[in-house]
Design an enzyme around this catalytic site. Structure first.
Site, short mmCIF file in Angstrom:
data_model
loop_
_atom_site.label_atom_id
_atom_site.label_comp_id
_atom_site.label_asym_id
_atom_site.label_seq_id
_atom_site.Cartn_x
_atom_site.Cartn_y
_atom_site.Cartn_z
N GLY A 11 0.66 -1.13 0.24
CA GLY A 11 0.08 0.09 0.15
C GLY A 11 0.99 1.18 0.18
CG ASP A 12 0.72 3.75 2.23
OD1 ASP A 12 -0.34 4.13 2.28
OD2 ASP A 12 1.04 3.23 3.44
N GLY A 14 1.51 5.42 -3.90
CA GLY A 14 1.28 6.44 -4.91
C GLY A 14 0.21 6.29 -5.92
CE LYS A 15 -3.08 1.69 -4.25
NZ LYS A 15 -2.13 1.65 -3.11
CE LYS A 17 3.30 11.21 -8.70
NZ LYS A 17 3.53 12.40 -9.81
N GLY A 39 -5.84 5.55 1.72
CA GLY A 39 -5.67 7.03 2.00
C GLY A 39 -4.84 7.45 0.73
CG HIS A 40 -5.64 6.70 -2.95
ND1 HIS A 40 -6.44 6.12 -3.74
CD2 HIS A 40 -4.83 5.97 -2.36
CE1 HIS A 40 -6.64 4.80 -3.70
NE2 HIS A 40 -5.44 4.57 -2.91
CD GLN A 223 -6.67 -1.13 1.31
OE1 GLN A 223 -7.37 -1.97 1.03
NE2 GLN A 223 -7.13 -0.12 1.70
N GLY A 300 -1.34 8.86 9.83
CA GLY A 300 -0.36 9.83 10.30
C GLY A 300 0.80 8.93 10.79
NE ARG A 301 -0.65 3.12 11.44
CZ ARG A 301 -1.14 1.80 11.10
NH1 ARG A 301 -0.62 0.97 11.89
NH2 ARG A 301 -1.65 1.56 9.98
NE ARG A 303 2.74 5.72 4.02
CZ ARG A 303 2.43 6.62 3.12
NH1 ARG A 303 3.69 7.20 2.59
NH2 ARG A 303 1.11 7.21 3.16
CG ASP A 331 10.79 12.77 -5.66
OD1 ASP A 331 10.24 11.62 -6.01
OD2 ASP A 331 10.34 13.53 -4.97
N GLY A 413 7.74 13.45 -8.09
CA GLY A 413 7.47 14.50 -7.23
C GLY A 413 5.78 14.29 -7.19
P1 IMP Z 1 -6.96 -2.97 8.02
O1 IMP Z 1 -7.11 -3.00 6.47
O2 IMP Z 1 -7.20 -1.60 8.84
O3 IMP Z 1 -7.60 -4.09 8.59
O4 IMP Z 1 -5.54 -3.00 8.32
C1 IMP Z 1 -4.73 -4.26 7.95
C2 IMP Z 1 -3.31 -4.14 7.74
O5 IMP Z 1 -3.31 -3.14 6.32
C3 IMP Z 1 -2.29 -3.02 8.52
O6 IMP Z 1 -1.20 -3.42 8.21
C4 IMP Z 1 -2.72 -1.81 7.78
O7 IMP Z 1 -1.63 -0.99 8.08
C5 IMP Z 1 -2.62 -2.23 6.39
N1 IMP Z 1 -3.12 -1.35 5.54
C6 IMP Z 1 -4.63 -0.89 5.32
N2 IMP Z 1 -4.95 -0.03 4.67
C7 IMP Z 1 -3.81 0.46 4.15
C8 IMP Z 1 -3.39 1.38 3.22
O8 IMP Z 1 -4.31 2.21 2.48
N3 IMP Z 1 -2.13 1.68 2.97
C9 IMP Z 1 -1.18 1.01 3.69
N4 IMP Z 1 -1.44 0.02 4.50
C10 IMP Z 1 -2.77 -0.38 4.70
#
Ligand code: IMP
Length: 425
Positions: A11-12, A14-15, A17, A39-40, A223, A300-301, A303, A331, A413
């Site tokens: 996940g994360d 940059g999809k 974008k 979260g995009h 994800q 906000g965690r 990564r 970049d 970027g």
């Molecule tokens: P859940 O989807 O909230 O049940 O979380 C299960 C796992 O997927 C955890 O490790 C979360 O951090 C991860 N996760 C869920 N959604 C995302 C995302 O959009 N980006 C990154 N990790 C995610």
């Protein structure tokens, strides 16, 4: 051309974008799985938009956005998100946002049950986003979930919510957590439902009509592949099929409707939550956090960050049928002297080029690296692929070779103009 966009890592990637970029030439943008755990972040025309349930096409006028049947919808969260995005000047009309009447609902009790389960797991916790995703999908599979269409029958829904709240309270009481009052839950979710009602429909015939009339469809995966319930690092995964097949089951459009699968990955690797991460690197994590990068859009965690892992990417390209790669955050590595690429795992003296299924084997996986020189120059101003430094191109070409898929896009970027298209010679 109908395209699926999929995350190839955890996940994360940059999809958002890349989806935003491809939306320009699409007519319909579809979410088929996940919920507001996604979260995009999309930066367009100098403004920053954070989207959780809304497809990225919402930022464009005249695009249709569909939240498909495979998504689990937190009705209250969606109303809040719509309100926030509208306050940023984006207009969201019922013909611009369509919500499937078959989608399942995340109730407030699901979120609390998610948190309670994580607390009970202690040091073995999954590290979920606590958005109630697991419990909502569990109810769906357990055939006791509530679908959007059920809300049209108020008597039935009230009965079901009352039952679900009572069941949840039994669990929550065991952990001394605050209990829910059924009437209050019903009031809150129904208020949200009424706000969303104009957007709700049977989206399947709408999507089929769009497909048959030659409209261009874009499926926005949430994800990433390694969080897939089947192909990910189980049990440290989310509860949906985040891979390409999830786009079909989550929308009602068949595999024959798909022409291309774009796999999105970062030029390095990141992960939030618990679970295996063989190439994690403290130095790289500190460096990227120091640049203000790699903090979660949803929670906000910070990564965890690590080197590019082509064991994972090779597998992800296989199970998704990736036809083109989009490599983002190139970049982020601009100033690094030497870059590592993981080509295999050494597990008990045997080289693995694909991820193991055995959860304990992950703990013994030692990455095998090859080192490539960094390009030590600013790529953020590059406006086309050929303008990239030669060493950056070499890094990307090695990545493509190891993954078995061609590079199609490169991100340097956050802005829309910083997505470079590789023209295949
Ligand atoms: P859940 O989807 O909230 O049940 O979380 C299960 C796992 O997927 C955890 O490790 C979360 O951090 C991860 N996760 C869920 N959604 C995302 C995302 O959009 N980006 C990154 N990790 C995610």
């Amino acid at each position: 051309m109908n395209t699926i966009i999929i995350g190839l890592q955890w996940g994360d990637e940059g999809k958002g974008k890349i989806v935003d970029y491809l939306t320009e030439e699409s007519d319909v943008v579809i979410r088929g799985q996940g919920g507001n755990n996604a979260g995009h972040t999309v930066i367009a025309k100098g403004s920053k938009y954070v989207l959780h349930l809304l497809p990225s096409g919402i930022l464009w006028d005249s695009k249709i956005n569909v939240i498909g049947n495979g998504v689990v919808i937190d009705l209250i969260g969606l109303v809040q998100e719509i309100t926030r995005i509208e306050s940023q000047g984006i207009v969201i009309t019922p013909d611009k946002l369509l919500i499937s009447d078959r989608a399942h609902v995340v109730l407030p009790v699901h979120k609390e049950l998610d948190a309670a389960r994580e607390a009970a797991l202690g040091e073995h916790k999954i590290g979920t986003t606590k958005r109630g995703i697991g419990p909502a999908y569990a109810d769906k599979v357990n055939r006791c979930g509530l679908r959007i269409a059920d809300f049209l029958d108020r008597e039935y829904t009230v009965q079901q919510i009352t039952r679900r709240v009572a069941e949840a309270n039994e669990v929550l009481a065991r952990y001394d957590l605050t209990l829910f009052v059924a009437e209050q839950v019903i009031e809150e979710v129904y208020t949200a439902f009424e706000r969303l009602r104009p957007h709700i429909s049977n989206t399947i015939p709408v999507l089929h009509a769009a497909w048959k009339s030659g409209k261009k469809l874009l499926f926005e995966g949430a994800q990433g592949t390694l969080l897939d319930i089947d192909f990910g690092t189980y049990p440290f995964v989310t509860s949906s099929n985040t891979t390409a097949g999830g786009s079909c089951t989550g929308s009602g459009l068949p595999p024959t409707a798909i022409d291309a699968v774009i796999g999105v990955c970062k030029a390095y690797t990141t992960r939030v939550g618990s679970g295996p991460f063989p190439t994690v690197d403290e130095g790289l994590s500190e460096y990227l956090h120091g640049l203000g990068r790699e903090f979660g859009a949803t929670t906000g965690r910070p990564r965890g960050c690590g080197w590019l892992d082509t064991v994972l990417l090779r597998f992800a390209c296989m199970v998704n049928g990736v036809t083109g790669l989009a490599v983002t955050n190139v970049d982020g590595l601009d100033e690094y002297e030497a870059l590592q690429i993981c080509t295999g795992y050494d597990i008990d003296g045997i080289v693995h080029t694909l991820p193991p299924a055995d959860r304990k084997a992950w703990d013994r996986a030692v990455p095998i690296y090859e080192t490539l020189p960094g390009w030590k120059s600013d790529t953020t101003g590059c406006t086309n692929f050929s303008a990239l430094p030669a060493k950056a191109k070499a890094y990307l070409s090695r990545l493509a070779e190891l993954c078995g898929a061609p590079i199609q896009f490169v991100g340097v970027g956050p802005d829309r103009v910083q997505t470079l298209v590789k023209i295949t010679e």
